[in-house]
Motif scaffolding. Structure first.
Motif, PDB file in Angstrom:
ATOM      1  N   PRO A 121      18.614  20.657  24.484  1.00  0.00           N
ATOM      2  CA  PRO A 121      17.884  21.093  23.278  1.00  0.00           C
ATOM      3  C   PRO A 121      16.855  20.058  22.818  1.00  0.00           C
ATOM      4  N   VAL A 122      15.714  20.563  22.369  1.00  0.00           N
ATOM      5  CA  VAL A 122      14.648  19.720  21.838  1.00  0.00           C
ATOM      6  C   VAL A 122      14.210  20.267  20.482  1.00  0.00           C
ATOM      7  N   ASP A 123      14.183  19.402  19.480  1.00  0.00           N
ATOM      8  CA  ASP A 123      13.665  19.760  18.159  1.00  0.00           C
ATOM      9  C   ASP A 123      12.361  19.009  17.953  1.00  0.00           C
ATOM     10  N   ASP A 124      11.253  19.740  17.964  1.00  0.00           N
ATOM     11  CA  ASP A 124       9.927  19.160  17.789  1.00  0.00           C
ATOM     12  C   ASP A 124       9.509  19.320  16.331  1.00  0.00           C
ATOM     13  N   LEU A 125       9.746  18.288  15.541  1.00  0.00           N
ATOM     14  CA  LEU A 125       9.471  18.349  14.107  1.00  0.00           C
ATOM     15  C   LEU A 125       7.968  18.304  13.829  1.00  0.00           C
ATOM     16  N   TYR A 126       7.579  18.785  12.660  1.00  0.00           N
ATOM     17  CA  TYR A 126       6.170  18.825  12.265  1.00  0.00           C
ATOM     18  C   TYR A 126       5.903  17.824  11.142  1.00  0.00           C
ATOM     19  N   SER A 127       4.887  16.989  11.343  1.00  0.00           N
ATOM     20  CA  SER A 127       4.493  16.066  10.276  1.00  0.00           C
ATOM     21  C   SER A 127       3.537  16.729   9.293  1.00  0.00           C
ATOM     22  N   LEU A 128       3.041  17.916   9.629  1.00  0.00           N
ATOM     23  CA  LEU A 128       2.036  18.597   8.813  1.00  0.00           C
ATOM     24  C   LEU A 128       2.421  18.677   7.330  1.00  0.00           C
ATOM     25  N   PRO A 129       3.633  19.130   6.968  1.00  0.00           N
ATOM     26  CA  PRO A 129       3.963  19.208   5.534  1.00  0.00           C
ATOM     27  C   PRO A 129       3.920  17.853   4.835  1.00  0.00           C
ATOM     28  N   VAL A 130       4.393  16.821   5.529  1.00  0.00           N
ATOM     29  CA  VAL A 130       4.422  15.478   4.933  1.00  0.00           C
ATOM     30  C   VAL A 130       3.004  14.964   4.704  1.00  0.00           C
ATOM     31  N   LEU A 131       2.148  15.104   5.725  1.00  0.00           N
ATOM     32  CA  LEU A 131       0.770  14.633   5.600  1.00  0.00           C
ATOM     33  C   LEU A 131      -0.021  15.489   4.608  1.00  0.00           C
ATOM     34  N   CYS A 132       0.213  16.797   4.619  1.00  0.00           N
ATOM     35  CA  CYS A 132      -0.496  17.673   3.677  1.00  0.00           C
ATOM     36  C   CYS A 132      -0.145  17.330   2.227  1.00  0.00           C
ATOM     37  N   ASP A 133       1.112  17.022   1.979  1.00  0.00           N
ATOM     38  CA  ASP A 133       1.511  16.643   0.622  1.00  0.00           C
ATOM     39  C   ASP A 133       0.802  15.365   0.183  1.00  0.00           C
ATOM     40  N   ALA A 134       0.676  14.406   1.110  1.00  0.00           N
ATOM     41  CA  ALA A 134      -0.010  13.152   0.783  1.00  0.00           C
ATOM     42  C   ALA A 134      -1.485  13.394   0.518  1.00  0.00           C
ATOM     43  N   ILE A 135      -2.090  14.285   1.300  1.00  0.00           N
ATOM     44  CA  ILE A 135      -3.508  14.593   1.127  1.00  0.00           C
ATOM     45  C   ILE A 135      -3.738  15.385  -0.160  1.00  0.00           C
ATOM     46  N   ALA A 136      -2.873  16.361  -0.415  1.00  0.00           N
ATOM     47  CA  ALA A 136      -3.022  17.186  -1.621  1.00  0.00           C
ATOM     48  C   ALA A 136      -2.937  16.351  -2.890  1.00  0.00           C
ATOM     49  N   ALA A 137      -2.172  15.263  -2.826  1.00  0.00           N
ATOM     50  CA  ALA A 137      -2.015  14.404  -4.003  1.00  0.00           C
ATOM     51  C   ALA A 137      -3.333  13.749  -4.426  1.00  0.00           C
ATOM     52  N   HIS A 138      -4.306  13.695  -3.497  1.00  0.00           N
ATOM     53  CA  HIS A 138      -5.601  13.088  -3.813  1.00  0.00           C
ATOM     54  C   HIS A 138      -6.562  14.066  -4.481  1.00  0.00           C
ATOM     55  N   ASN A 139      -6.227  15.361  -4.485  1.00  0.00           N
ATOM     56  CA  ASN A 139      -7.064  16.374  -5.143  1.00  0.00           C
ATOM     57  C   ASN A 139      -8.528  16.298  -4.693  1.00  0.00           C
ATOM     58  N   PHE A 140      -8.745  16.297  -3.380  1.00  0.00           N
ATOM     59  CA  PHE A 140     -10.101  16.236  -2.846  1.00  0.00           C
ATOM     60  C   PHE A 140     -10.898  17.478  -3.251  1.00  0.00           C
ATOM     61  N   HIS A 141     -12.177  17.279  -3.547  1.00  0.00           N
ATOM     62  CA  HIS A 141     -13.046  18.358  -4.036  1.00  0.00           C
ATOM     63  C   HIS A 141     -13.623  19.155  -2.874  1.00  0.00           C
ATOM     64  N   ASP A 142     -13.549  20.490  -2.952  1.00  0.00           N
ATOM     65  CA  ASP A 142     -14.144  21.384  -1.941  1.00  0.00           C
ATOM     66  C   ASP A 142     -13.792  20.961  -0.519  1.00  0.00           C
ATOM     67  N   LEU A 143     -12.510  20.889  -0.242  1.00  0.00           N
ATOM     68  CA  LEU A 143     -12.018  20.415   1.058  1.00  0.00           C
ATOM     69  C   LEU A 143     -12.197  21.484   2.135  1.00  0.00           C
ATOM     70  N   VAL A 144     -12.542  21.070   3.341  1.00  0.00           N
ATOM     71  CA  VAL A 144     -12.566  21.924   4.519  1.00  0.00           C
ATOM     72  C   VAL A 144     -11.862  21.186   5.649  1.00  0.00           C
ATOM     73  N   VAL A 145     -10.945  21.857   6.338  1.00  0.00           N
ATOM     74  CA  VAL A 145     -10.218  21.265   7.457  1.00  0.00           C
ATOM     75  C   VAL A 145     -11.022  21.493   8.733  1.00  0.00           C
ATOM     76  N   VAL A 146     -11.185  20.430   9.524  1.00  0.00           N
ATOM     77  CA  VAL A 146     -11.985  20.505  10.749  1.00  0.00           C
ATOM     78  C   VAL A 146     -11.117  20.194  11.961  1.00  0.00           C
ATOM     79  N   ALA A 147     -11.091  21.130  12.928  1.00  0.00           N
ATOM     80  CA  ALA A 147     -10.424  20.878  14.205  1.00  0.00           C
ATOM     81  C   ALA A 147     -11.377  20.107  15.102  1.00  0.00           C
ATOM     82  N   PRO A 148     -10.906  19.064  15.811  1.00  0.00           N
ATOM     83  CA  PRO A 148     -11.808  18.272  16.651  1.00  0.00           C
ATOM     84  C   PRO A 148     -12.200  18.981  17.948  1.00  0.00           C
ATOM     85  N   ASP A 149     -11.487  20.063  18.298  1.00  0.00           N
ATOM     86  CA  ASP A 149     -11.840  20.868  19.465  1.00  0.00           C
ATOM     87  C   ASP A 149     -11.213  22.247  19.314  1.00  0.00           C
ATOM     88  N   ALA A 150     -11.620  23.164  20.193  1.00  0.00           N
ATOM     89  CA  ALA A 150     -11.121  24.536  20.101  1.00  0.00           C
ATOM     90  C   ALA A 150      -9.622  24.608  20.348  1.00  0.00           C
TER      91      ALA A 150
END
Length: 314
Positions: free
Chosen positions: A143-172
């Motif tokens: 068995p493999v459990d591949d955890l996601y850091s996304l919620p942890v990092l998103c919470d840290a980013i959301a705490a900064h209240n960035f104005h008019d944020l857009v998420v950019v993928a570095p590739d398709a």
């Protein structure tokens, strides 16, 4: 869950994270030692009785990747030979997951080789964080459990209240994951079209799909080594009218040159996790480290209690 029922140890690549995890679990980090001999050999020793216990060994595989991977195998073997009831390899960063396919003649599928080695050493389960590609889980016959850091990092980013944020993928290829970031942060997405022509750890940004004009751009990716893609993307975003550029990656493997490149770039801040702690040099001032100790601690608690960890993937 008390220490009598499970124990947590940490290898030399993840001592700080191991201590942070056990602090969250309110238990002591298991006592162990690693000896490095002059010819390059490693010797590991467990300094506590683990007979009949469920054991979690925290050991990343970065800087130096090969030494730390071999140390992980030795820990698993030592713990099994010491009659542990089960051994779970907690791998905050699984470096060879990048070797996930045979995309040219006469090359090794390195991720599969490493998965076989971990299972052969005696691991009963693997817990890791943001594998390069999800299908790497299929390389393992445990068995493999591949955890996601996304919620942890998103919470840290959301705490900064960035104005008019857009998420950019570095590739398709990262567009689907970028949309998950955007959905979590409730912002739009854009995609940079990246072209990689060799194994030089550099790539060229050739086009941008979506609008960033007048917005705060957040470039997201699973890892960065040279910081080249992030920096190139940031420059393109500034040229296309982004007012400010930030970046976030699950794993930051930054050399001295990469840190200098980051410091000289338009990126205001790079958010990352503490999955890699054996950096060869001090991290750039622009790097903000967000701990995933709580995430791993919750996973360990739930696994040891025979509870579902699916809640961690929501």
């Amino acid at each position: 869950m008390g220490a009598s029922e499970f124990m947590v140890f940490a290898g030399s690549a993840s001592r700080n994270l191991g201590r942070a995890i056990t602090d969250r679990l309110d238990i002591e980090l298991g006592s162990s030692e690693v000896l490095h001999f002059s010819e390059g050999n490693l010797f590991v020793r467990v300094l506590e009785n683990v007979r009949g216990r469920d054991i979690f060994i925290v050991q990343g595989t970065a800087f130096p990747a090969n030494d730390n991977f071999m140390e992980l195998l030795f820990w698993i073997d030592a713990l099994k030979r010491a009659s542990a009831a089960s051994v779970t390899a907690v791998i905050p960063y699984f470096s060879y997951a990048k070797g996930d396919k045979k995309d040219e003649p006469r090359v090794s599928i390195r991720g599969r080789v490493c998965a076989d080695a971990i299972a052969a050493a005696g691991a009963d389960r693997v817990v890791t964080l943001d594998l390069h590609t999800p299908q790497v889980q299929g390389f393992f016959n445990i068995p493999v459990d591949d955890l996601y850091s996304l919620p942890v990092l998103c919470d840290a980013i959301a705490a900064h209240n960035f104005h008019d944020l857009v998420v950019v993928a570095p590739d398709a290829g990262y567009a689907k994951k970028a949309r998950q970031w955007a959905n979590r942060l409730q912002v739009p997405t854009a995609i940079a079209d990246k072209r990689r022509v060799d194994h030089s750890e550099t790539a060229e940004i050739v086009e941008l799909i979506g609008s960033v004009e007048g917005r705060t751009a957040l470039i997201v990716d699973d890892f960065t080594i040279s910081a080249g893609t992030l920096v190139d993307a940031a420059r393109v975003l500034v040229d296309r009218g982004a007012t400010t550029v930030y970046a976030a990656v699950s794993h930051a493997l930054l050399t001295e040159a990469a840190n200098e490149r980051l410091d000289d770039s338009p990126i205001e801040c790079l958010f990352t996790t503490d999955s890699v702690e054996t950096q060869p040099t001090k991290l750039a001032d622009k790097v903000q480290v967000v701990s995933v100790a709580g995430l791993f601690a919750e996973a360990i608690h739930r696994i040891s209690a025979r509870e579902s960890i699916s809640v961690l993937f929501e």
